[in-house]
Design a protein around this motif. Structure first.
Motif, mmCIF file in Angstrom:
data_model
loop_
_atom_site.group_PDB
_atom_site.id
_atom_site.type_symbol
_atom_site.label_atom_id
_atom_site.label_comp_id
_atom_site.label_asym_id
_atom_site.label_seq_id
_atom_site.Cartn_x
_atom_site.Cartn_y
_atom_site.Cartn_z
ATOM 1 N N LEU A 187 89.710 100.024 80.697
ATOM 2 C CA LEU A 187 90.706 99.898 79.633
ATOM 3 C C LEU A 187 91.530 98.621 79.796
ATOM 4 C CD1 LEU A 187 91.876 103.610 79.328
ATOM 5 C CD2 LEU A 187 90.854 102.249 77.498
ATOM 6 N N VAL A 188 91.871 98.318 81.056
ATOM 7 C CA VAL A 188 92.621 97.080 81.315
ATOM 8 C C VAL A 188 91.775 95.868 80.935
ATOM 9 C CG1 VAL A 188 93.563 95.627 83.160
ATOM 10 C CG2 VAL A 188 94.143 98.054 83.072
ATOM 11 N N ASP B 269 92.545 93.079 78.019
ATOM 12 C CA ASP B 269 92.552 91.666 78.442
ATOM 13 C C ASP B 269 91.478 90.859 77.713
ATOM 14 O OD1 ASP B 269 94.632 91.773 80.170
ATOM 15 O OD2 ASP B 269 93.443 91.958 81.995
ATOM 16 N N ASP C 267 97.878 102.216 73.394
ATOM 17 C CA ASP C 267 99.093 102.480 74.201
ATOM 18 C C ASP C 267 99.343 101.348 75.203
ATOM 19 O OD1 ASP C 267 99.689 104.793 72.940
ATOM 20 O OD2 ASP C 267 98.915 106.139 74.509
ATOM 21 N N LEU C 268 98.251 100.909 75.821
ATOM 22 C CA LEU C 268 98.401 99.814 76.802
ATOM 23 C C LEU C 268 98.908 98.544 76.122
ATOM 24 C CD1 LEU C 268 95.288 99.920 79.193
ATOM 25 C CD2 LEU C 268 97.642 100.583 79.668
ATOM 26 N N GLU D 251 100.659 98.323 73.437
ATOM 27 C CA GLU D 251 102.049 98.514 73.034
ATOM 28 C C GLU D 251 102.981 98.350 74.242
ATOM 29 O OE1 GLU D 251 104.867 101.932 70.939
ATOM 30 O OE2 GLU D 251 102.718 102.298 71.199
ATOM 31 N N ALA D 252 102.575 98.925 75.351
ATOM 32 C CA ALA D 252 103.404 98.818 76.564
ATOM 33 C C ALA D 252 103.513 97.366 77.024
ATOM 34 C CB ALA D 252 102.821 99.687 77.670
ATOM 35 N N MET D 253 102.417 96.634 76.917
ATOM 36 C CA MET D 253 102.453 95.214 77.301
ATOM 37 C C MET D 253 103.396 94.435 76.397
ATOM 38 S SD MET D 253 98.516 94.355 78.341
ATOM 39 C CE MET D 253 98.738 92.635 78.655
ATOM 40 N N LEU E 115 105.979 95.666 74.841
ATOM 41 C CA LEU E 115 107.356 96.062 75.198
ATOM 42 C C LEU E 115 107.816 95.320 76.448
ATOM 43 C CD1 LEU E 115 107.260 99.943 74.634
ATOM 44 C CD2 LEU E 115 108.530 98.254 73.301
ATOM 45 N N ALA E 116 106.930 95.285 77.444
ATOM 46 C CA ALA E 116 107.297 94.598 78.693
ATOM 47 C C ALA E 116 107.591 93.132 78.428
ATOM 48 C CB ALA E 116 106.164 94.735 79.709
ATOM 49 N N GLY E 117 106.850 92.548 77.497
ATOM 50 C CA GLY E 117 107.008 91.123 77.200
ATOM 51 C C GLY E 117 108.306 90.781 76.505
ATOM 52 N N ILE E 118 109.027 91.806 76.026
ATOM 53 C CA ILE E 118 110.305 91.549 75.345
ATOM 54 C C ILE E 118 111.298 90.886 76.297
ATOM 55 C CG2 ILE E 118 112.364 92.724 74.424
ATOM 56 C CD1 ILE E 118 110.492 94.672 73.034
ATOM 57 N N ASP E 119 111.213 91.275 77.583
ATOM 58 C CA ASP E 119 112.158 90.734 78.564
ATOM 59 C C ASP E 119 111.700 89.327 78.957
ATOM 60 O OD1 ASP E 119 114.135 90.416 80.390
ATOM 61 O OD2 ASP E 119 113.236 91.708 81.914
#
Lengths: 215, 202
Positions: B9-10, B14, B37-38, B40-42, B44-48
Motif C-alpha cells: 500500500l505504501v 508512492d 486513507d494513506l 489523506e493522512a499524508m 494532513l501531515a503535510g499541512i505542518d
C-alpha cells in the motif's frame, strides 16, 4: 632555493648532491580548489586533514535540515538549536567513522534522530494539546486563511508528537524531509520493509489521533 | 482474494506499485479505501510546514557551532600532546618492570661460585628489603642498572611488578612504543656497562 643551489655549485659541492637537495626541498603545488567547490565527501576529507573551515562549510550546508529534524522532535526553538549543535559536535567527533556509503546528509540525519530520540526519551517533548487547536473539520485546506492553516499545523504537530518513536521518526523523515525508504532505513538502522510498515502505521495512527480529537 | 500488505500500500501511494497491485486495487474496494486513507493522512501531515526560525538565527548558529568545534579540536590537541609528553615516562616505567622481571629471577637462581653458604647469603642480601643496606654488585651491569633505576621508584611502583605485569604492559604498547622501549633498554644497558667498566676512583 635556486640561489642556494648556485652557492653550493660555486663552492664545488657535488652537482649530484645539490640536485638531490633541490628536488627534495621543492614544495608540492598546493591544491588551490576553493572549499565551496568541493562536494561533501571532499569536505570531510579536508576536515580530517585538519581544515576546520571545511567543517564550517558542512555546518552551513546542512544546518537547516538538521535543525528542522530536531525541531520536529522537540517542538521548541531553543531545544532544537541545542540539539542541532549537539548533532554537529557528534558528527565532528565521529567524522573518521563516516565511510561514505551513504550521503553525508543521511549520516547527519542518523545522528540527529539518535540524539533526538535519546533526549526525548529522558524528557517528554513539548506537546500542544489537541484541545487547543481547531477541530479536524477545520483542517480542510483553505488557502485564504493563514490562521486556520497555522492552527491546523499545530494540531498535526501535536498528533505527530504522540506517535511511537520509530513511527514518528519515519514519518518525519519521509514526509518533511522527503527521504526515500532506503535512506530512512540507513538513518534508522533498520530494513526497508520495517520502514514501510512503520510509515503505514504512523499515517494510520496520525489519522486516528486527529479524528478522535475532532469528535 | 489476498489484500495488499502495508508495504504494498505504501508503494502504491508512492507510485512504485507493480502492475499486479494496481490491478488489485482497481478491483478491491477495501484496498482502494486503505490507499485513499494513506493519501489523506499524508496530506494532513503535510499541512505542518517547515519550521523557520529568525533569519538572524542561522549566522548565530554557525558561529556557535564553529566555536564549539574549535574548542573540541583544542581539547583533543591538548590531550594528544599530553599523551606524547608522558609516553616516554611510561615507556621508562615499563622498561623498569620488564628489566626487573628479566633480571631478578636470574639473580635469585644464580648458582653460587664460592662456598654454598656465601652464595645464599649474597642472594638473600640482594633480595632484602630496600631499607636495609644492600651490598652493591659492581661486576654485574644489569644489576647495577636495576639498582640505579629502582632508586627512583616509589613503593607503589615496585608493587606493580607482579607476575604477568610485564606481559600486560608490553601487550598494551604499540609498535612505535615497543621500538622506543627497546632503544631505552639498550641505551641504559650500554650506559651501565660503560660505567662499570670505568676504573674505580675516577
Amino acid at each position: 632555493m635556486a640561489t642556494a643551489a648556485g652557492d653550493w655549485l660555486a663552492r664545488g659541492i657535488s652537482p649530484e648532491w645539490t640536485l638531490r637537495v633541490v628536488a627534495t626541498t621543492t614544495r608540492e603545488p598546493r591544491d588551490t580548489t576553493p572549499l565551496d567547490a568541493l562536494d561533501d565527501r571532499a569536505l570531510v576529507a579536508a576536515c580530517l586533514g585538519g581544515r576546520l573551515d571545511a567543517f564550517d562549510l558542512i555546518v552551513d550546508r546542512h544546518k537547516r535540515s538538521v535543525y528542522q529534524v530536531c525541531y520536529r522532535f522537540v517542538g521548541r526553538h531553543e531545544d532544537a538549536a541545542d540539539l542541532s549543535q549537539e548533532v554537529f559536535l557528534r558528527a565532528y567527533r565521529g567524522l573518521k567513522r563516516f565511510r561514505g556509503d551513504a550521503s553525508l546528509s543521511t549520516w547527519l540525519y542518523r545522528i540527529g534522530v539518535n540524539v533526538c530520540l535519546n533526549k526525548v526519551s529522558v524528557r517528554q517533548p513539548v506537546q500542544t494539546s489537541l484541545d487547543d487547536a481547531p477541530q479536524l473539520a477545520a483542517l480542510t485546506p483553505d488557502p485564504s486563511s493563514g490562521l486556520i492553516r497555522a492552527e491546523a499545523a499545530t494540531r498535526v504537530r501535536a498528533a505527530v508528537a504522540r506517535l511511537p518513536r520509530k513511527q514518528r521518526a519515519t514519518l518525519i523523515l519521509r514526509v518533511y524531509h522527503d527521504l526515500s525508504h532506503q535512506e530512512i532505513a540507513i538513518a534508522l538502522e533498520t530494513s526497508v520493509g520495517a520502514v514501510k510498515a512503520n510509515f503505514f502505521h504512523a499515517l494510520g495512527n496520525l489519522k486516528k489521533l486527529l479524528a478522535s480529537e475532532s469528535r | 482474494m489476498t489484500h495488499l500488505s502495508p508495504e504494498q500500500l505504501v508503494d502504491l501511494v508512492d507510485g512504485h506499485a507493480g502492475p499486479d497491485a494496481v490491478m488489485h486495487v482497481a478491483a478491491c474496494g477495501g484496498c482502494r479505501d486503505a490507499a485513499d486513507d494513506l493519501r489523506e493522512a499524508m496530506a494532513l501531515a503535510g499541512i505542518d510546514g517547515a519550521p523557520e526560525p529568525s533569519p538572524l538565527f542561522w549566522d548565530h548558529f554557525s558561529t556557535r557551532v564553529g566555536a564549539a568545534v574549535r574548542e573540541e579540536a583544542e581539547v583533543h590537541a591538548r590531550r594528544a600532546s599530553w599523551a606524547w609528553r608522558w609516553m616516554p615516562a611510561s615507556a621508562v616505567a615499563a622498561a623498569v618492570v620488564v628489566a626487573a622481571l628479566v633480571v631478578m629471577p636470574r639473580e635469585a637462581t644464580r648458582v653460587p661460585e664460592g662456598p654454598a653458604g656465601a652464595g645464599v647469603a649474597s642472594t638473600v642480601a640482594r633480595m632484602a628489603p630496600a631499607d636495609e643496606d644492600v651490598p652493591a654488585a659492581p661486576d654485574d651491569a644489569s644489576w647495577a642498572l636495576m639498582s640505579e633505576l629502582s632508586q627512583e621508584m616509589s613503593a607503589d611502583d615496585a608493587g606493580t611488578a607482579v607476575p604477568g605485569t610485564a606481559d600486560r604492559a608490553l601487550r598494551q604498547l604499540n609498535g612505535v612504543e615497543r621500538a622506543a622501549l627497546v632503544d631505552i633498554i639498550r641505551e641504559e644497558m650500554a650506559r651501565a656497562s660503560a660505567r662499570s667498566a670505568e676504573p674505580a676512583g675516577e
